[in-house]
Every structure is written in C-alpha cells, then in structure tokens.
Scaffold this active site. Structure first.
Site, PDB file in Angstrom:
ATOM      1  CB  CYS A 333      38.587  38.093  47.063  1.00 62.14           C
ATOM      2  SG  CYS A 333      39.675  38.093  48.460  1.00 62.14           S
ATOM      3  NE  ARG A 362      40.776  39.949  57.140  1.00 59.38           N
ATOM      4  CZ  ARG A 362      41.286  40.823  56.275  1.00 59.38           C
ATOM      5  NH1 ARG A 362      42.247  41.652  56.663  1.00 59.38           N
ATOM      6  NH2 ARG A 362      40.858  40.865  55.039  1.00 59.38           N
ATOM      7  CD  GLN A 380      37.980  45.344  53.847  1.00 54.50           C
ATOM      8  OE1 GLN A 380      38.784  46.126  53.358  1.00 54.50           O
ATOM      9  NE2 GLN A 380      38.105  44.044  53.750  1.00 54.50           N
ATOM     10  CG  ASP A 382      35.907  43.618  49.629  1.00 57.27           C
ATOM     11  OD1 ASP A 382      36.787  44.193  48.955  1.00 57.27           O
ATOM     12  OD2 ASP A 382      35.956  42.428  49.952  1.00 57.27           O
ATOM     13  CG  HIS A 384      36.862  41.290  44.788  1.00 55.81           C
ATOM     14  ND1 HIS A 384      35.989  41.194  45.835  1.00 55.81           N
ATOM     15  CD2 HIS A 384      38.105  41.234  45.313  1.00 55.81           C
ATOM     16  CE1 HIS A 384      36.675  41.051  46.954  1.00 55.81           C
ATOM     17  NE2 HIS A 384      37.958  41.073  46.678  1.00 55.81           N
ATOM     18  CE  LYS A 464      48.853  46.094  51.326  1.00 54.28           C
ATOM     19  NZ  LYS A 464      48.216  45.493  52.480  1.00 54.28           N
ATOM     20  CG  HIS A 510      41.620  41.860  45.741  1.00 54.05           C
ATOM     21  ND1 HIS A 510      41.144  40.860  46.539  1.00 54.05           N
ATOM     22  CD2 HIS A 510      42.344  41.251  44.771  1.00 54.05           C
ATOM     23  CE1 HIS A 510      41.572  39.687  46.079  1.00 54.05           C
ATOM     24  NE2 HIS A 510      42.300  39.899  45.016  1.00 54.05           N
TER      25      HIS A 510
END
Length: 635
Positions: A333, A362, A380, A382, A384, A464, A510
């Site tokens: 992000c 991570r 991911q 992913d 945004h 979320k 997100h």
RNA sequence: GCCCAUGUAGCUCAGCGGUAGAGCACUCCCUUGGUAAGGGAGAGGUCACGAGUUCAAUUCUCGUCAUGGGCUCCA
C-alpha cells in the site's frame, strides 16, 4: 402436584419434587440408562437436578448434540481426574469442549511425555470402567476459593476469585477429584466410552504470552465407537491431502533450511501458480483495475510515515546501505500511494484502482511458519482503490460481486463474512474509526450479506471485511479482505482536486480476493487432493506411446495440443503401458492419451480420464473441443 | 518468540557406543509389452550443524538451525 411436559407434548405428574433421572426412569429403564443430562425449560442441567415446579423437560442422551457436548466436557474432567490420580502434584486449570473433542490445561513440574499420555489414557479407561458416580454440590464463592487454595490449586483459586463474591459455585466430584464447573456432567464415568488422547502441547495460562506455559492435553470423544473411528479415519484422509506431502509427490515446490518460510517453486507448481495469477489478472483487468509494480525495498522514513515502522518494526526485514536504513516491503500500500501521489489527481480520475502481484516479506515468528500456508515471503492479489467517500459503497459492492464470482470459479461456494473492528493499538481518531466501521457495515448491508463482527480484530489503520471460504473437508480459511482506510492517505498525504477546486483526501480501500497466492495454492492443493480441475492442472494431458514405433507420432500429437495452448507432455520411456498409466494416474493428470499402432494409423488417440474411464478414440480436433469445454466448465 | 517432538540415500522409513540398511526412485543391460508396478545388474549417505563425554559418537549430553504439532502473533 408437579407437571412435567415432555418434548412430545405429553405431561407427567408427580406428587413431589423429582429429579431428571427419576422422570427418565418413570418413562423407561432404557431411557434412564441413556440419560446424560436434562433440558429444563431450555436450560441444560444434571440428571440429579431436582424439579420442584412445573417445567418443560427433555432428557438429553448421546443421540443429542448437547449430549455429545456433555460427554466431551465430562471426558475432559475424566482426563483431569486421571492426571490428578497419577500425578498428584499436577495442578488443574481449565478444560473446555472444542470442535471434535476437548482439552485440559495442567501445570506440572515436568513436561508430559507420549508415554505419560498412554498411561493417562489407560487410567481414564480404568476409571470409566469403574463407573464412578459424578456428584454436584453448590458452595459460596469464598468457600470455593478456600477449598481450592487448601488443595494448593492456585490456578483454580485464581479463576474463582474472578467470579463475583455473591455468586454460588458448582463443584463436581468424581472419586477423589473435585473440579469447579458450570456443568452439566454425565451422572457417572461409565457413560464415557469412546475417547482418545491426541497430543500434548504448550499453551499459555489465560492465553497470554506473558504468562507461564501450561501443558495442554488434547483429546477426542464421541457417543459411538463408529463415530470415533470415522473421526480418526477423517484425520488420516486429511493427512493424505496435506499440501506438503502432495507437493513432494507431485513435484510442485519445496522449502529448505536456508530460506525458512520462503518457497522454491518447481515448474509444475509454478505452472499452477501462473494459472491462478493469470486468471486473477484477467478478472482484475475486466473489473477496471490497472496493474502496477512498486519497489521491493524503500527507505525507513517512508515506513515511519506510514506507521509500519512503529507498529511492525520487529516483523520487518531491514537492510542498510550508505548510511541509510531500508525495509523490504511488508505490504504494497505505501508504494501504491506513491504512484497515486505522482501528478495532480482530479476527482474525475476516481475511483483509481491499482493492482499489484507484489512480493512482500514479513519476518513472522519462527514458530508460526507452516508449510506454504504461513510464510515469510508471499504475493497477494493485492489492490488499492483510491476513491471519494461517496464511492465507497459502490466500490465495496462491486468488490463483493467480483470476490464471490472468483470463489465460485475456484469451486468454493461456502463463504462466511466477518467484520473486524478497531484494535486497541491503532492510528487515527475515534471519529474516523466510527465513520470507517459504519461505512463497511453500510457496504455489507448494500450487498445484502450477513456477517459476524469481531471487536478488536481490525488493522491498525482501519476496519476490515474478511471473506472466509470453507474447503472440501470443512476447514475455514480467511482469503479475501476489504479494508477501509482513512489513515494512510492522511499519513502519506494523498490528495485530489475536488469539484469545488478544493484539495481533499481520497479514501483508500485495501482489498484482496485469494489473499496470499502461496496459501491459496496450498488451499487448492488440499481442496482438490492434488486432482486439480482441468483449467488449473499443471499438466493437462500426457501422451503415452505403447512401443518405440509410435514415439514420433506421440510427439506430434503433443505438439499439436501445445499449439492450441494446452499443457501436454509425452512419456516415451521404454516402459510397459500399464506402468506409465499407473505413474501418471498417481500424478493426477486429467487425461492420458495412449497411442499405439492402431491410433497412429487412424490419426487418433485413445483417451483415458482421471477416473480411469476409457473415453474411446478421439481425433485431435475432438479432443481439443473436449478440452475447451472442460475449461469453460472449470471442471 | 514459547512448550513438546523430530532431523539417517532423491522419497518413505528401519537401525545402532565399535564409522550404515530396506523398499521405491535413479543409471546401465535384457525386454517393445494395449490401460494402475516385467526381469537383472549397478551407483548412491561427513547419519542436520557445532561442541562435550568416551579408547571409540550417527548412537549419550549440551548448544544452534530447521521441520512438525500446539500456544501467542498474523499490518
């Protein structure tokens, strides 16, 4: 007179107060034997419960779901009884019922060994056979505290001290063993027959990692032997689906000591990955997302600005060069905001949807790594979405439709929705959180969804929505997520020019659908037990020649199918056809194409599907049509 | 990160205080066989890594790393 109404509507009358057991006995000797507990006006009670007024009564037996719970709960107590008998110095704590069984946590001077576990189970069986009566008595809280403190049971005393002093407390006694419990319990240990201790594990006292570690013994218990056997069989079957085991058998990926939590993808595993990634890419593109790519490593100051450095420093991989600190990105992000921030954005540009299949790292605690389900390096699906507040609900609704449709394509139809609310450690004012939480609720309502709320489970920057999918053997996995974030745009100074020419902050959504590709592939492997649907299968068909004579023809068949975009290999080894069929069947290849002299002369292939069915001889064109149908059906 | 268990050939696993074994896989030879394992021969291991005890350690002890099962955590 006391009237007791039974579930069939019939009413029995008694001269004076009676116990649940008495009522059961008055109905029949068989029921009296089977009675585990009672349900008085909807409340579960012991069979010794004294009925002194008119009530509705149900006799709970092992045919009842509640009966099974009682059995499991009582088996947990039996476990504690056995442990206290064998190891009097062990201290008891809690022993709740869980899915398929129960556990009990003990404090003891040394760890329990697998041999101890065997001895404990034997003792349990022995105590069950002795059919020890289980009796209940009610005492005041202070009496209870004194009782357990007197026994030196400090954990138990601590638990009871937390209960309001005016409350009465139920104590259950079987033989020498007395435990605090709200009950109900079976009337005697003889009702407990079909149980098995499963494993020992550490568990923190009161679930807090600052507390000492107790020893948890897990067990399973069932009403019938067949149920216990079926459960143990299910566990074995689940083990056969284990993605780590299948990955080895099918040569999909491996992990090794030098890269804990990071995956080495082999050709077939990567092919599977690409099938998923390319599919997602198409779906995202069609839904108005633009794919981007942002740096793997960025300066510390950016992560300080975003808040990650303060909140997740110890879980970030860092590096330095020429006196600057960097972090390897744990999320995409902040990078996406940098792209948004290039140039001046107009409200006319919104919503702006940036997608990235970006590799994130991570530094997860070593003990939490698990195959490819929990890793340190992951990608991911992913994205945004930068939008105005007024666009959030429409974006959430569109996302929900997309996510559900994706799950359906992958064969997941049972999807549960949860809404995680503000955590204790968070950024942003309460006002902003109120707005964000209510915004997501409104979005869920707009999607006509039912959801469960989880207080305290949100991300530090926003609440979320989570999508939990249920797999073929009933396990639930959190995959999708939609997070509403007012905080990062503020921190990273995202802005756009509004209709009235003012500068405003966009809202950031997100979102991910399959989540970590690593984990999603693990789920797919276990969901299909390695037998991937045709559209996902890394090798969709193998061409097998019967003798060397058809080698060239087999290669040609494979080429023609490859030209049509199918993943097809040949096995031209000097082995018998039965041998090759066995081998590729075990590799779960959807179609085996056998070519012998007959097929070569006729220009066809003999087709065998994964179920072992002979589909006869097909021409290449017919086969291509069949493949195309399979892809369209996602079967 | 914490507790427990585990780490031996590519894989699955035996074994043991006196420096290693099976099956499958692999290589070669024979076999060219029509829908789930044809036969023979051969090659292959610093017994996770480091230290200690011992005349001698893959085996016993300790430490490290990793894996597995849990707990905690999961932006």
């Amino acid at each position: 007179m006391i009237s007791v109404r039974l579930p069939d509507g019939s009413i029995r009358q008694f001269e004076q107060a009676v116990t649940v057991a008495d009522v059961a006995a008055s109905i029949g000797a068989g029921l009296a034997r089977a009675a585990l507990a009672g349900r008085v006006d909807g409340v579960l009670v012991d069979t010794s419960y004294l009925i002194s007024k008119d009530v509705d009564l149900g006799i709970v037996t092992d045919k009842d779901q509640d009966g099974l719970e009682v059995i499991r709960h009582s088996t947990a107590h039996l476990l504690a009884y056995a442990v206290k008998t064998l190891y009097p110095e062990a201290q008891v704590t809690i022993g709740p019922v869980i899915e398929n069984g129960f556990y009990y946590d003990f404090a003891y001077k040394r760890p329990f060994t697998p041999e101890d576990l065997q001895a404990i189970e034997q003792k349990m069986q022995q105590l069950a056979k002795q059919d020890v009566p289980v009796t209940q008595r009610v005492v005041s809280r202070d009496e209870a505290v004194a009782f357990f403190a007197g026994l030196g049971e400090k954990y138990k005393a601590e638990l009871i001290e937390a209960i309001p002093s005016a409350d009465d407390i139920k104590l259950y006694t079987e033989g020498e063993f007395t435990d605090l419990c709200r009950g109900p319990h079976v009337p005697s240990t003889g009702k407990l027959k079909h149980f098995k201790l499963m494993k020992v594990a550490g568990a923190y006292w009161r679930g807090d990692s600052n507390n000492e570690m107790l020893q948890r013994i897990y067990g399973t218990a069932w009403a019938k032997k067949e149920d216990l056997d079926a459960y143990l069989f299910r566990l074995e079957e689940a083990e056969k689906r284990d993605h780590r085991r299948l990955a080895k058998q099918m040569d999909l990926f491996h992990l090794q000591d030098e890269a804990p939590g990071m995956v080495f993808w082999h050709p077939k595993g990567w092919s599977l990955w690409q099938n998923v990634e390319q599919y997602m890419r198409k779906r995202l593109s069609a839904a108005g997302y633009k794919e981007i790519r942002t740096p793997q490593i960025m300066d510390r100051t950016l992560w300080e600005q975003s808040g990650h450095w303060q909140n997740y420093r110890e879980n970030m991989f860092t590096t330095d060069s020429e006196k600057r600190d960097y972090a390897i990105k744990p999320m995409n992000c902040p990078g996406h905001v940098q792209v948004f921030n290039q140039g001046l954005r107009s409200y006319r540009d919104l919503p702006l949807r940036y997608a990235e299949f970006g590799a994130c790292h991570r530094n997860e605690p070593s003990g939490s790594l698990h195959g490819i389900m929990r890793v340190r390096g992951f990608v991911q699906d992913d994205a945004h979405i930068f939008c105005m507040e007024s666009q959030v609900i429409e974006e959430a609704r569109a996302f929900n439709l997309l996510a559900m449709s994706v799950y359906k394509d992958f064969g997941f139809t049972d999807v549960a929705i949860k809404l995680s609310l503000r955590p204790p450690k968070r950024a942003g004012s309460d006002e902003v959180w109120d707005k964000a939480e209510e915004g997501l609720r409104e979005a869920l309502r707009a999607c006509d969804l039912e959801w469960e709320e989880l207080p305290g489970e949100g991300a530090f920057y926003g609440p979320k929505i989570e999508y939990h999918i249920k797999d073929a053997i009933g396990r639930s996995w959190q995959c999708g997520t939609l997070q509403l974030d007012f905080v990062l745009p503020e921190r990273l100074k995202a802005e756009f020019v509004a209709e009235d020419n003012s500068r405003q902050r966009p809202v950031m959504l997100h979102r991910a659908i399959v989540g970590s590709l690593e984990r999603f592939l693990g789920i797919l492997i276990e969901q299909h037990a390695g037998s991937f649907p045709f559209w996902l299968a890394p090798v969709q068909a193998m061409v097998l020649n019967i003798t060397d004579r058809q080698g060239e023809y087999a290669t040609e068949v494979a080429h023609r199918l490859q030209e049509q975009g199918f993943s097809v290999d040949t096995d031209l080894r000097n082995e018998k056809i039965t041998y090759k069929i066995r081998e590729h069947s075990m590799q779960r290849v959807p179609y085996l194409l056998v070519v012998g002299d007959k097929e070569m002369e006729a220009g066809v292939v003999a087709v065998r599907n994964r179920k072992g069915e002979d589909l006869g001889q097909l021409s290449i064109d017919e086969l291509v049509n069949r493949f195309k149908t399979d892809i369209a059906d996602r079967s």
